[in-house]
Write a protein that holds these residues in place. Structure first.
Motif, short mmCIF file in Angstrom:
data_model
loop_
_atom_site.label_atom_id
_atom_site.label_comp_id
_atom_site.label_asym_id
_atom_site.label_seq_id
_atom_site.Cartn_x
_atom_site.Cartn_y
_atom_site.Cartn_z
N ASP A 43 18.81 39.87 -0.96
CA ASP A 43 18.36 40.59 0.25
C ASP A 43 18.15 42.07 -0.05
OD1 ASP A 43 18.43 38.40 1.81
OD2 ASP A 43 20.34 38.87 2.81
N ALA A 76 15.12 42.59 -2.13
CA ALA A 76 13.92 42.42 -1.31
C ALA A 76 13.65 43.71 -0.51
CB ALA A 76 14.08 41.23 -0.38
N PHE A 77 14.73 44.32 -0.01
CA PHE A 77 14.58 45.61 0.68
C PHE A 77 13.98 46.65 -0.27
CE2 PHE A 77 16.75 49.77 1.05
CZ PHE A 77 16.06 50.27 2.14
N ASP A 132 12.25 46.14 -2.87
CA ASP A 132 10.87 45.76 -3.19
C ASP A 132 9.90 46.28 -2.12
OD1 ASP A 132 9.51 44.19 -5.31
OD2 ASP A 132 8.67 43.17 -3.55
N ARG A 133 10.32 46.19 -0.86
CA ARG A 133 9.47 46.70 0.23
C ARG A 133 9.35 48.22 0.14
NH1 ARG A 133 12.55 42.81 2.89
NH2 ARG A 133 13.87 44.31 3.99
N GLU A 134 10.48 48.89 -0.14
CA GLU A 134 10.46 50.36 -0.26
C GLU A 134 9.54 50.80 -1.40
OE1 GLU A 134 12.40 52.90 1.51
OE2 GLU A 134 12.30 51.22 2.91
N ALA A 179 7.07 49.36 -2.62
CA ALA A 179 5.64 49.07 -2.40
C ALA A 179 4.93 50.35 -1.96
CB ALA A 179 5.47 47.98 -1.36
N ALA A 180 5.69 51.27 -1.37
CA ALA A 180 5.09 52.46 -0.77
C ALA A 180 5.05 53.66 -1.71
CB ALA A 180 5.89 52.85 0.49
N TRP A 240 10.85 40.01 -7.51
CA TRP A 240 10.57 41.21 -6.71
C TRP A 240 9.68 42.11 -7.58
CZ3 TRP A 240 15.54 39.33 -7.76
CH2 TRP A 240 16.09 38.58 -6.72
N ASN A 280 7.70 44.64 -7.31
CA ASN A 280 7.75 46.12 -7.28
C ASN A 280 9.02 46.63 -7.95
OD1 ASN A 280 5.28 46.37 -5.83
ND2 ASN A 280 6.37 45.80 -3.96
#
Ligand SMILES: N[C@@H](CCC(=O)N[C@@H](CS)C(=O)NCC(=O)O)C(=O)O
Length: 206
Positions: free
Chosen positions: A131, A134-135, A137-139, A141-142, A175, A177
């Motif tokens: 989890d 995954a967090f 990975d989202r961060e 991405a930016a 993940w 990123n």
């Protein structure tokens, strides 16, 4: 300054920060099983809490706790841009990341290092880490680094901890990123120097 370290552990993070900041360090290897330092000394006399890292300043003052040692080193070289000035919002953002890495990622791995940890617990810990990855990975991405477009002190700590996945069969390719982030940091020349100095990669690979 002397950094007490054990190869590949969280002490790699302040080691990387010192190299990125251009600060000379004497490295003293610690055997965590026996708590003996390679200079023959008793590591518990340096840091009675037991874990690495410990940074001993030239006047003998001892600093411990990776996130604090990292900040001390980065603050010695403000021109390096590894941390924003104390008191600024940007500094608190960097501290948020250092704390996140320390408490959610670094300590999130904890139970996986103990062979007594039961399988059910291991599954829960792995799911929690997934989890958190995954967090991240989202961060990531930016932006390429945790705090923005430039490598900074929290990245040294996150890189160190994320690199443990390989010892625990956690494939970061899930993940993308995060995997690209780790590769990006591993390619930095100062990071490679630190990895070579700790015997984690071969000098020819530098
Ligand atoms: N609270 C300490 C924990 C450091 C830590 O967990 N160090 C690990 C290596 S990553 C260690 O030395 N473990 C062996 C031990 O605690 O005896 C910090 O944040 O620096």
């Amino acid at each position: 300054m002397r950094l007490y370290y054990t190869p590949g552990t969280c002490s790699l993070a302040p080691h990387i920060v010192a190299r990125e900041a251009g600060l000379p360090l004497d490295l003293v290897k610690v055997d965590l099983a026996t708590k003996r330092a390679e200079d023959g000394g008793d590591y518990l006399a340096v840091n009675p809490k037991g874990p690495v890292p410990a940074l001993v300043l030239d006047d003998g003052f001892v600093l411990t706790e990776a996130a604090v040692v990292i900040q001390y080193l980065a603050d010695l070289a403000p021109q390096s841009g590894l941390l924003p000035p104390a008191g600024t919002r940007a500094r608190y953002v960097a501290q948020q990341w250092l704390n996140y890495v320390a408490t959610e990622l670094h300590k999130g791995f904890g139970p996986l290092w103990h062979k007594e940890t039961p399988a059910e617990m291991r599954a829960i810990v792995r799911a929690q880490l997934a989890d958190r990855f995954a967090f991240l990975d989202r961060e990531l991405a930016a932006r390429p680094y945790l705090t923005g477009n430039a490598f900074a002190a929290p990245d040294a700590y996150a890189f160190t901890v994320l690199s443990w996945g390989r010892y625990l069969s956690i494939d970061l390719a899930r993940w993308p990123n995060v995997a690209a982030y780790v590769d990006r940091i591993a390619a930095r020349s100062r990071v490679r120097e630190a990895l070579i100095a700790e015997g984690l990669i071969e000098a020819e690979a530098a």
